[in-house]
Structures are given as C-alpha cells and as structure tokens.
Scaffold this motif. Sequence first.
Motif, short mmCIF file in Angstrom:
data_model
loop_
_atom_site.label_atom_id
_atom_site.label_comp_id
_atom_site.label_asym_id
_atom_site.label_seq_id
_atom_site.Cartn_x
_atom_site.Cartn_y
_atom_site.Cartn_z
N SER A 97 -17.25 -33.11 -11.95
CA SER A 97 -16.74 -33.76 -13.10
C SER A 97 -17.76 -34.17 -14.24
O SER A 97 -17.20 -34.67 -15.22
CB SER A 97 -15.87 -35.05 -12.78
N PHE A 139 -4.19 -37.72 -9.69
CA PHE A 139 -5.38 -36.98 -10.10
C PHE A 139 -5.26 -35.98 -10.81
O PHE A 139 -4.26 -35.23 -10.81
CB PHE A 139 -6.21 -36.64 -8.89
N PHE A 144 -11.82 -30.36 -10.92
CA PHE A 144 -12.05 -31.71 -10.21
C PHE A 144 -11.45 -31.51 -8.91
O PHE A 144 -10.31 -30.98 -8.72
CB PHE A 144 -11.36 -32.78 -11.21
N GLY A 217 -12.81 -41.98 -6.32
CA GLY A 217 -13.56 -41.34 -7.48
C GLY A 217 -14.21 -42.19 -8.20
O GLY A 217 -14.82 -41.39 -9.13
N GLU A 218 -14.10 -43.55 -8.28
CA GLU A 218 -14.96 -44.36 -8.98
C GLU A 218 -15.41 -45.51 -8.58
O GLU A 218 -14.44 -45.99 -7.45
CB GLU A 218 -14.34 -44.29 -10.40
N GLY A 241 -15.91 -39.65 -1.81
CA GLY A 241 -16.29 -38.25 -1.64
C GLY A 241 -16.76 -37.73 -2.73
O GLY A 241 -16.84 -38.45 -4.04
N GLU A 244 -19.96 -31.95 -4.53
CA GLU A 244 -21.06 -31.24 -3.69
C GLU A 244 -20.79 -31.21 -2.30
O GLU A 244 -21.57 -30.23 -1.67
CB GLU A 244 -22.50 -31.59 -4.49
N PRO A 248 -13.15 -35.49 -2.12
CA PRO A 248 -12.52 -36.39 -1.26
C PRO A 248 -12.29 -36.29 0.19
O PRO A 248 -12.35 -35.10 0.37
CB PRO A 248 -10.99 -36.86 -1.95
N VAL A 328 -19.47 -48.30 -3.20
CA VAL A 328 -20.66 -47.80 -3.84
C VAL A 328 -21.10 -48.87 -4.63
O VAL A 328 -20.28 -49.54 -5.59
CB VAL A 328 -20.33 -46.66 -4.64
O1 DLL Z 1 -14.98 -38.00 -7.24
C1 DLL Z 1 -14.41 -36.77 -5.53
C2 DLL Z 1 -13.25 -37.74 -5.12
C3 DLL Z 1 -12.14 -37.54 -5.85
C4 DLL Z 1 -13.32 -38.97 -4.32
C5 DLL Z 1 -11.01 -38.45 -5.48
C6 DLL Z 1 -12.37 -39.68 -4.08
C7 DLL Z 1 -11.08 -39.41 -4.71
P1 DLL Z 1 -17.28 -36.20 -8.13
O2 DLL Z 1 -16.22 -35.78 -9.44
O3 DLL Z 1 -18.01 -35.03 -7.64
O4 DLL Z 1 -16.19 -36.30 -6.98
O5 DLL Z 1 -17.91 -37.33 -8.32
C8 DLL Z 1 -18.45 -38.01 -7.26
O6 DLL Z 1 -18.02 -40.37 -7.83
O7 DLL Z 1 -21.18 -39.57 -6.04
C9 DLL Z 1 -19.57 -41.32 -6.52
O8 DLL Z 1 -20.55 -41.87 -7.61
C10 DLL Z 1 -18.22 -41.68 -7.20
N1 DLL Z 1 -17.14 -42.00 -6.28
C11 DLL Z 1 -16.39 -41.09 -5.72
N2 DLL Z 1 -15.46 -41.87 -4.98
C12 DLL Z 1 -15.96 -43.07 -4.97
C13 DLL Z 1 -15.47 -44.63 -4.56
C14 DLL Z 1 -15.30 -37.04 -6.71
N3 DLL Z 1 -14.59 -44.56 -3.56
C15 DLL Z 1 -19.12 -39.35 -7.65
N4 DLL Z 1 -16.23 -45.54 -5.01
C16 DLL Z 1 -19.84 -40.10 -6.37
C17 DLL Z 1 -17.34 -45.48 -5.70
C18 DLL Z 1 -16.83 -43.19 -5.85
N5 DLL Z 1 -17.85 -44.21 -6.24
#
Ligand code: DLL
Length: 442
Positions: A97, A139, A144, A217-218, A241, A244, A248, A328
């Motif tokens: 993202s 979402f 993404f 995701g955050e 999740g 990379e 999720p 996190v």
């Molecule tokens: O955000 C994957 C995802 C999507 C996870 C939906 C959960 C739900 P990326 O866009 O690659 O993937 O961003 C990953 O987001 O390294 C964290 O810093 C942060 N992140 C993801 N989930 C959490 C969470 C998705 N539950 C980056 N709490 C990761 C805190 C999160 N940070």
Amino acid sequence: MPKEPFQRRIWSPFESMPREELRALQFVRLRDCVRRLAGVPFYKKKFDAAGLRAEDIRSVDDIAKLPLTTKSDLRDQYPLGMLAVPRDRVVRFHGSSGTTGKPTMVAYTKNDLELWSDLCARFLTSGGLQPRHTVQIAFGYGLFTGGFGLHYGVEKVGAAVIPAASGNTKRQLMLMQDMRTDAIVCTPSYALTIAEMLRAEKIDPRSLTLKYAHLGGEPWTEQMRCAIEEAFDIQAFNNYGLSEVIGPGVSGDCIERTGMHIQEDHFLFECLDPETHEPVPFGRPGELVITAMTKEAMPILRYRTRDIAILYDDPCPCGRTTLRMSRVIGRSDDMMIIRGVNVFPSQIEEVLLGVEGAAPHYQIELTRPGTLDEVRVRVEVLPEHFSDKLADMTQLKRRIEQSIRQTTGILMQIDLMPPKSLDRFEGKARRVVDNRDLKVEC
Ligand code: DLL
C-alpha cells in the motif's frame, strides 16, 4: 450482554498442535523453503556470499544463520525478481500500500491463494465468525491485500460476503441496515468513522445487527477497541499481516484477546533488537522478522517488518498452542501509517524540494483528535520567498498542500514557518512527532 453467544471454534488442527510436533514441522518446512530459495538468483547470491547451503539448516534455530531481507531488497528486485516459480504458475499479483513511486509487487500461485484463504478463515473463526453470518468488507479491492484476502477467507468459512469495498460511508450504512450485516471487516479507524456517521444520521450504532468487527491494517489501541465495542455493542478483533508476507492472515486475536495468535505452521517469527539483530526475549519489545516458509510463488526469508511488537509464549486458555504477538506498538523505521496508507517522511521531503519557495526543513505532527489521523506539516519558507503578503503565502501553502496530496493521497494541514525557525539536527533528524498515543501493553 453480547447479541449472540460467542462460538468457540478452532478452524485448523494446526492451530492447536503440540509444540514439539509444530517445531518438527517448522524444521521440515524451513529446510524445504531454503532449498527452493537457493534457486532464486537474489537469494542464491546471498547464500553464496555467506557460504551457506540448504544442508546447513539442521534445526529451526539455524534460521539465525540466514540473511535478512528488507523492503529495499524487494524494491531493488521490482517487479518480480523474488519470484520462486515460473511466471505461468502465478495466478494473482498484489502490491504494497506504499505510495513511494512503484509499489513492491507480490505474487501467488493457486496453492498460495488456497493457503491464504485458509489463514484468514482461521482468524475470522477465532473471532467468532460462523457460516450463517453476513460479512461486509469495507477494505479496498485492488493491489492492497485487505479486500481480496479477507473476501476469500470469509467465503472459506462459508459466510456470505458483501464486497462493499472502502469508502462511501453512507452506502456502507445502508447495506449494514438493509442486509442485516453481522460482521464488518475494515481498518479500526474506519469502524469509528462509520459509528460517527451513524450518529450524525441520528441512527444508534447499537441498534444495528452488527455483532463482530475484524479490524487490522493499521495500528490501534486498546482504548480504540473499547470505543468501537461500546459504540456498536459488538466484539472487535485485531488481525495483523503484511503484503510481503502474504497479506492479512499472519496473526489474529482469539476470544481471550491476550495477543494475536501467530500462524506458526507457515510463518516463523523472530523478535530482534533492530540495531544489533540479536534475539529479544519473550515479553520484551523488538522488531518482528518473519519467514514465510510455505508460499510457493514468493516465499520470503527473515523479512524485517520494521514493526515493533512483543511475543508471548505462555499458554492461552483458548486451546491454541501458538505464540502470540502484542499489538504493533511502533516502527523501527520512519514509516508512518496514516489512515491505513503507508507514508514515508522522505516523500514529503521530495515534495517540498519540488515546490519553489519551500525549504526542506519540516516537521510532521500526527494526531488523532477524533477517529481519524490528522497530519500537520510545518514547513519553513526560504528567506527570499518569505513575505508579509497574505496572498503570496496562501498560494505557497496551497501548492505544497496539493503536491503532498498528489504524492500521498492524503490532505495534510500545512503551516508555513519563518526561515530558520525549526530545529536543526546534528544526529538523526526527528521529523515526525506522533501524538496519536498508540503505545499500549497488548
Ligand atoms: O495492511 C495487510 C492487512 C490488510 C492486514 C488488512 C490486516 C488487515 P500492507 O499494506 O503491506 O499490508 O501493510 C503492512 O501495516 O507492516 C504494519 O505496520 C501495519 N499493520 C497491518 N495490520 C496491523 C495491525 C496490510 N493489526 C503494515 N496492527 C504492517 C498494527 C498493522 N499495524
């Protein structure tokens, strides 16, 4: 009183495996992963440089001998230098993202997609999802991983998906009411936005049929969980999740909510000191380093997530035997996650360098006054452009605002500052002040 009794169910027997068996499985999977990676030129070069062969992996602990992988490795290998299968076996691509130039691309085979749905089904089930439920996914569906990942996870459980996608809050409300949605899947901040919008429409969020929220995701806090649960009268579960690693499905809360269960049969987690790369003991914060052992298209070795969290190894009453991770609680780099979008201060810097009149001296302040992140950028004006004419300054402010929005997609508040008014740094610059108060125990 919950709106319905919580169903305690474990989706996969791998989640509650005796730990010795799990360790043996991890060893076999890690060795196999290293063998496969030795066929990828990027990894082969690294293994050769370190004099490593797959045979050198004799236990899971030997993982420490293997090289770390970083986001910049993925960028350097853009788009598909990390691919471990012939391209014709790939059935799906996603991307990070991040908004810096080109995204980092990831790929999935048919088996990878099957695995991914299964992993999402695990955390959804541990958060109460049942086949008879209707789930609204708010979402983004696109590069993404959030939308598609959760979509197939929900279907795998056998529940019904409403692929509402992100945004259009009014339509989300209509769907939630008309379709009698049981669970919502989105970012935690969006869940709060929906609650706010409902109240503005004079609808009591507690009057909806909603029972669960699966949020991730955050970063978010325990206080936010309380606010969301209270607002809707639901149970809210955290899931973590990253693209990379798979997207999720890497870890998620159970009903005990004492940390997110890690899907350890597929992901090997290490918690390392970000400076020395030495392991940090259970119960102490460190950087999560993750190996995705079983993915076919793009397994990843010791990926430095930059996410700071705590690992727990004490048993969980829910019956799952896996390690758990805390929320996190920070980042070991300067990446900011603003309303779910990954933004680096360097992006802002680049924008400022491109706007005539702006000096590359700036400070970014993050706050969360209500439910959404807000960003204020204080920017110094170059002496020769600093003027007491309001019109000039307003124009400069607008140009900066627009350029930042174009690059990051986020509207930031710009404060113009007189020349030489911001701090200068001798060591590492501290450009970001995060006042969002995201640091909590679990
Ligand atoms: O955000 C994957 C995802 C999507 C996870 C939906 C959960 C739900 P990326 O866009 O690659 O993937 O961003 C990953 O987001 O390294 C964290 O810093 C942060 N992140 C993801 N989930 C959490 C969470 C998705 N539950 C980056 N709490 C990761 C805190 C999160 N940070």
